[in-house]
Design a protein around this motif. Structure first.
Motif, PDB file in Angstrom:
ATOM      1  N   HIS A 264       0.817  -1.209   0.000  1.00 41.91           N
ATOM      2  CA  HIS A 264       0.000   0.000   0.000  1.00 41.91           C
ATOM      3  C   HIS A 264       0.857   1.270   0.000  1.00 41.91           C
ATOM      4  N   PHE A 265       2.052   1.183   0.565  1.00 42.61           N
ATOM      5  CA  PHE A 265       2.909   2.370   0.619  1.00 42.61           C
ATOM      6  C   PHE A 265       3.246   2.847  -0.784  1.00 42.61           C
ATOM      7  N   GLY A 266       3.630   1.927  -1.657  1.00 39.90           N
ATOM      8  CA  GLY A 266       3.962   2.296  -3.032  1.00 39.90           C
ATOM      9  C   GLY A 266       2.767   2.847  -3.777  1.00 39.90           C
ATOM     10  N   TYR A 267       1.629   2.161  -3.643  1.00 41.34           N
ATOM     11  CA  TYR A 267       0.416   2.651  -4.293  1.00 41.34           C
ATOM     12  C   TYR A 267       0.042   4.040  -3.772  1.00 41.34           C
ATOM     13  N   SER A 268       0.188   4.243  -2.479  1.00 44.19           N
ATOM     14  CA  SER A 268      -0.200   5.517  -1.870  1.00 44.19           C
ATOM     15  C   SER A 268       0.660   6.673  -2.364  1.00 44.19           C
ATOM     16  N   ILE A 269       1.976   6.473  -2.415  1.00 42.96           N
ATOM     17  CA  ILE A 269       2.825   7.584  -2.872  1.00 42.96           C
ATOM     18  C   ILE A 269       2.599   7.856  -4.353  1.00 42.96           C
ATOM     19  N   SER A 270       2.202   6.830  -5.121  1.00 46.47           N
ATOM     20  CA  SER A 270       1.891   7.078  -6.537  1.00 46.47           C
ATOM     21  C   SER A 270       0.609   7.900  -6.663  1.00 46.47           C
ATOM     22  N   ILE A 271      -0.338   7.679  -5.756  1.00 48.04           N
ATOM     23  CA  ILE A 271      -1.568   8.485  -5.748  1.00 48.04           C
ATOM     24  C   ILE A 271      -1.247   9.929  -5.364  1.00 48.04           C
ATOM     25  N   VAL A 272      -0.420  10.100  -4.323  1.00 45.35           N
ATOM     26  CA  VAL A 272      -0.028  11.448  -3.905  1.00 45.35           C
ATOM     27  C   VAL A 272       0.682  12.173  -5.043  1.00 45.35           C
TER      28      VAL A 272
END
Length: 434
Positions: A264-272
């Motif tokens: 989720h960390f990778g997905y989250s920073i890509s969303i940000v």
């Protein structure tokens, strides 16, 4: 005051009108550009009935039920308390949805008022255009049109940001203390609307603490936060968690659980970074920022740490896991364009790396920026089993404009680019969920 050409002014006015017109049309057509709003509204209706048919304290106790037919939500019940006392249209679905859609218009208005204070020398038409971008968010629109929970918390964020800026601008002791009390109140209400919005009182507290002098004000703010946190402590005891009992059990939400969703960390920073990217072109001295990023040795430490995360993602994370739904716009694009799981992983890893670099550029010498841009990605590790872009939108857009400590320079071209970028996103979302 920054001036713009008359022809540019006319174009800006037309774009603003089109944004509001699209919002009205979307409401009339019952747009569902976020995908799951119709499904979520079924729970919202039942929750509203629970609060309407019971006393305040009885309704609060019912938020601890495991029966989804009585109450089911991932968020604090502030939205339902608001509807119980300040929404006269809960008996009529259409009127309720109209009321929430109109209430949601406070968000672009509050954003505009905040921008006028923060960017005093920027042309108001540019600021109005940037504020109207909120109306293009698929998640903002769907939450408004279907009368569901999300936008209520963003309204509280808007008021909190406004009172923080007014507090900083206060010219007299009376207004200073008035704004401080309202700041404490509305930033606390953020948490009662949505637990993840605890970032707002944290940002507020840090912002006030780093101000010179005014020690009595700092102590008073801490006291106010302690006072306003007491009801939420009761909710935690009632639920046995920081989220309502039913959702806590369904998601197996346990802070002590060692099994985490690190992907989720990778997905989250890509969303940000999806929301950060268009603002890069509005940064002053972009070339200098890139050069400073290369020269800063601390960035290499963060990059090396992130390389280890990418190794985990590439070699240990199972992209085919059926429980790992969501992931944001880049996850969906990679899934549509590439059938090979290996290629999807490589593409996503490159996007994650680019996203991390972008976050580091915006965080240059500003620890608070780094905190704002990474706190949700870190907390997302505890979210199970799915991670959706709607958890970030439109909040991240608001945070970037108001709370990120960077000197943006908004001109006609950069502002229209931001507007066009999110317009395209809206069209793609509508087409995808049609």
């Amino acid at each position: 005051m920054q001036d713009i050409k008359n022809t540019d002014k006319i174009i800006l006015i037309i774009l603003i009108i089109l944004a509001f017109a699209s919002y009205a049309i979307g409401f009339i057509l019952g747009e569902n550009s976020a995908g799951g709003s119709a499904f979520d509204f079924e729970y919202v209706k039942r929750n509203i009935i629970t609060f309407k048919d019971n006393s305040f304290f009885e309704a609060i106790k019912l938020t601890a039920t495991k029966d989804s037919q009585i109450f089911q939500s991932t968020r604090s019940p502030g939205f339902y308390v608001f509807n119980k006392y300040l929404n006269p249209f809960t008996n009529n679905i259409l009127f309720h949805q109209t009321y929430i859609s109109l209430l949601s218009l406070l968000i672009p208005l509050l954003l505009f008022l905040n921008l006028k204070i923060k960017f005093k020398n920027t042309n108001v038409y540019l600021l109005a255009l940037l504020s109207s971008v909120m109306l293009l968010s698929p998640y903002f629109r769907s939450s408004a049109f279907w009368g569901i929970e999300e936008n209520f918390g963003i309204v509280m964020v808007g008021f909190s940001a406004l009172f923080l800026q007014l507090y900083k601008e206060s010219k007299s002791k009376y207004f200073e203390m008035t704004h401080l009390v309202l700041l404490a109140l509305f930033s606390s209400l953020c948490v009662y609307a949505d637990q993840k919005l605890i970032i707002i009182p944290l940002i507020t507290l840090i912002s006030v603490m780093i101000m010179k002098n005014k020690i009595p004000n700092k102590l008073f703010l801490i006291f106010m936060y302690i006072l306003f946190s007491i009801p939420f402590l009761y909710l935690i005891i009632l639920w046995g968690s920081i989220v309502p009992t039913g959702d806590s059990d369904r998601r197996n939400f346990d802070l002590l659980d060692t099994t985490r969703n690190y992907h989720h960390f990778g997905y989250s920073i890509s969303i940000v970074s999806f929301y950060l990217f268009p603002f890069f072109f509005s940064l002053k001295d972009k070339k200098k920022k890139l050069l400073n990023f290369i020269k800063n040795k601390e960035n290499y430490f963060f990059l090396i740490i992130f390389i280890f995360y990418l190794i985990y993602f590439l070699f240990y994370y199972n992209l085919d896991n059926i429980n790992h739904s969501g992931g944001g716009v880049f996850r969906k694009i990679s899934d549509i364009l590439f059938k090979s799981v290996i290629i999807q992983k490589i593409i996503l890893a490159l996007i994650f790396l680019f996203s991390w670099i972008l976050i580091l550029i915006f965080s240059e010498k500003e620890p608070l920026n780094f905190f704002i841009l990474t706190v949700f990605p870190v907390l997302s590790i505890f979210i199970s089993p799915a991670l959706f872009q709607e958890y970030f939108d439109p909040l991240i857009y608001f945070l970037i404009l108001i709370y990120i400590s960077k000197k943006f320079f908004f001109n006609f071209k950069s502002s229209v680019f931001i507007f066009s970028y999110f317009t395209l996103f809206l069209f793609i979302a509508i087409f995808y969920y049609r």
